[in-house]
Design a protein around this motif. Structure first.
Motif, PDB file in Angstrom:
ATOM      1  N   HIS A 229      81.538  35.370  27.613  1.00 47.64           N
ATOM      2  CA  HIS A 229      82.525  35.098  28.657  1.00 47.64           C
ATOM      3  C   HIS A 229      82.439  36.136  29.780  1.00 47.64           C
ATOM      4  O   HIS A 229      82.640  35.816  30.951  1.00 47.64           O
ATOM      5  CB  HIS A 229      83.941  35.116  28.076  1.00 47.64           C
ATOM      6  N   LEU A 230      82.147  37.370  29.414  1.00 43.77           N
ATOM      7  CA  LEU A 230      82.018  38.427  30.405  1.00 43.77           C
ATOM      8  C   LEU A 230      80.827  38.164  31.323  1.00 43.77           C
ATOM      9  O   LEU A 230      80.905  38.356  32.546  1.00 43.77           O
ATOM     10  CB  LEU A 230      81.878  39.782  29.710  1.00 43.77           C
ATOM     11  N   VAL A 240      86.814  39.038  34.111  1.00 44.96           N
ATOM     12  CA  VAL A 240      87.041  38.218  32.925  1.00 44.96           C
ATOM     13  C   VAL A 240      88.525  38.101  32.569  1.00 44.96           C
ATOM     14  O   VAL A 240      88.957  37.044  32.089  1.00 44.96           O
ATOM     15  CB  VAL A 240      86.192  38.729  31.732  1.00 44.96           C
ATOM     16  N   PRO A 241      89.386  39.132  32.792  1.00 43.27           N
ATOM     17  CA  PRO A 241      90.811  38.941  32.487  1.00 43.27           C
ATOM     18  C   PRO A 241      91.462  37.851  33.339  1.00 43.27           C
ATOM     19  O   PRO A 241      92.466  37.259  32.929  1.00 43.27           O
ATOM     20  CB  PRO A 241      91.434  40.310  32.788  1.00 43.27           C
ATOM     21  N   THR A 242      90.888  37.573  34.507  1.00 42.30           N
ATOM     22  CA  THR A 242      91.422  36.536  35.390  1.00 42.30           C
ATOM     23  C   THR A 242      90.875  35.167  35.025  1.00 42.30           C
ATOM     24  O   THR A 242      91.622  34.183  34.951  1.00 42.30           O
ATOM     25  CB  THR A 242      91.061  36.851  36.858  1.00 42.30           C
ATOM     26  N   LEU A 243      89.579  35.098  34.784  1.00 40.35           N
ATOM     27  CA  LEU A 243      88.918  33.811  34.558  1.00 40.35           C
ATOM     28  C   LEU A 243      89.056  33.330  33.113  1.00 40.35           C
ATOM     29  O   LEU A 243      89.304  32.138  32.868  1.00 40.35           O
ATOM     30  CB  LEU A 243      87.442  33.936  34.924  1.00 40.35           C
ATOM     31  N   ASP A 246      91.792  34.831  27.519  1.00 40.58           N
ATOM     32  CA  ASP A 246      91.831  34.874  26.055  1.00 40.58           C
ATOM     33  C   ASP A 246      90.483  35.258  25.440  1.00 40.58           C
ATOM     34  O   ASP A 246      90.342  35.256  24.206  1.00 40.58           O
ATOM     35  CB  ASP A 246      92.269  33.512  25.502  1.00 40.58           C
ATOM     36  N   ALA A 247      89.508  35.576  26.260  1.00 44.60           N
ATOM     37  CA  ALA A 247      88.191  35.960  25.748  1.00 44.60           C
ATOM     38  C   ALA A 247      88.274  37.309  25.042  1.00 44.60           C
ATOM     39  O   ALA A 247      89.127  38.140  25.371  1.00 44.60           O
ATOM     40  CB  ALA A 247      87.185  36.033  26.892  1.00 44.60           C
ATOM     41  N   PRO A 248      87.403  37.564  24.061  1.00 43.60           N
ATOM     42  CA  PRO A 248      87.433  38.853  23.350  1.00 43.60           C
ATOM     43  C   PRO A 248      87.331  40.054  24.277  1.00 43.60           C
ATOM     44  O   PRO A 248      88.024  41.061  24.088  1.00 43.60           O
ATOM     45  CB  PRO A 248      86.218  38.759  22.422  1.00 43.60           C
TER      46      PRO A 248
END
Length: 295
Positions: A229-230, A240-243, A246-248
């Motif tokens: 996801h990153l 990644v916190p925006t897109l 819930d990703a690790p």
């Protein structure tokens, strides 16, 4: 004298409108460990927790701006040369996140004259709005061998990838900086780890060697997992916190952001951002490159 310094620090806090700014520099023993990606995503995580974040980028490739889908066109050096105002160089990257490109400025601090130094400090003191947290993305290719940005900050975080070369290089750099400048406290953030066990083992290994040899204290700052996801977020030029909240990796950045805000403040009240810049100029003009490169 203590009362005078205390009054000055209080005055600076009133000037900035809040308690002292927390300043954290992220550095690495070499390029390629994901330091800029960590800084950009941590800034986004802090902003989502309601904090105003200023990123200072020492890297000429302007990677931080690109990670937010922006282009950095100016540098703090243009403020020092009186070509632009500080507000013209500060870039809004996202809600709660601003960028100060400073690659050329930091390179020129060693030869900065008194007039330009005083003018820069005046510009810093006159900033309209402070940051709650300043994150510094220090170049791993600084000609002095170790960026003075890391020596001037409240905290120095070494970003380490789970490779033998990165681990060995991290220990070697910590040893050189410790011996050269008596800088004996670092935090280690393990990036691209395959799990918590691997991350903790890497930290334990480095911490044991540095402590047993009397080199430094290395505290565990946490880890960011290897996460597709990153990579997807990076390709789409978004944090990644925006897109992918819930990703690790997004969860890891949120946890790191929360813990960073509770790291103990340094002993004494140093006056925040203006003091940081003063220290940065002082160190830049006095560091002997042989101290780092020959040890």
């Amino acid at each position: 004298m203590a009362d005078l310094l205390g009054d000055q620090a209080s005055g600076l806090r009133r000037l900035f409108g809040q308690e002292r700014v927390r300043i954290v520099t992220f550095t690495a023993a070499s390029a390629g460990v994901g330091r800029s990606v960590v800084v950009a995503n941590l800034a986004a995580a802090l902003a989502r927790q309601g904090k105003d974040v200023l990123i200072i980028d020492e890297n000429a490739d302007a990677r931080i701006a690109a990670l937010f889908g922006c282009v950095a066109r100016h540098d703090l050096a243009e403020v020092i040369d009186r070509k632009l105002r500080l507000g013209d160089v500060l870039m809004p990257l996202a809600t709660g996140v601003r960028l100060l490109p400073a690659a050329r400025a930091v390179q020129g601090l060693a030869k900065l004259g008194a007039a330009k130094r005083d003018a820069l400090l005046d510009d810093i003191a006159a900033m309209d709005r402070p940051a709650d947290v300043i994150l510094v993305d220090a170049s791993s290719a600084h000609p002095l061998g170790f960026s003075p940005l890391a020596l001037a900050a409240d905290e120095t975080v070494m970003v380490v990838a789970p490779t033998s070369s990165a681990i060995t290089g991290t220990y070697s750099l910590i040893k050189k900086v410790s011996m050269g400048f008596a800088h004996r406290r670092f935090r280690l953030l393990i990036n691209k780890a395959r799990g918590i066990d691997e991350a903790e083992a890497i930290h334990a290994n480095i911490a044991h060697v540095t402590f047993s040899r009397g080199v430094a204290q290395t505290d565990y700052a946490g880890y960011v997992p290897l996460d597709e996801h990153l990579c997807q977020a990076e390709r789409r030029c978004q944090p990644v916190p925006t897109l992918f909240p819930d990703a690790p990796s997004a969860i890891a950045f949120r946890q790191l952001a929360g813990e960073l805000l509770h790291w103990p403040a340094p002993a004494g009240d140093t006056g925040g951002f203006e003091h940081f810049v003063q220290q940065l100029i002082h160190l830049s003009q006095r560091i002997d490159r042989c101290v780092i490169h020959t040890r």
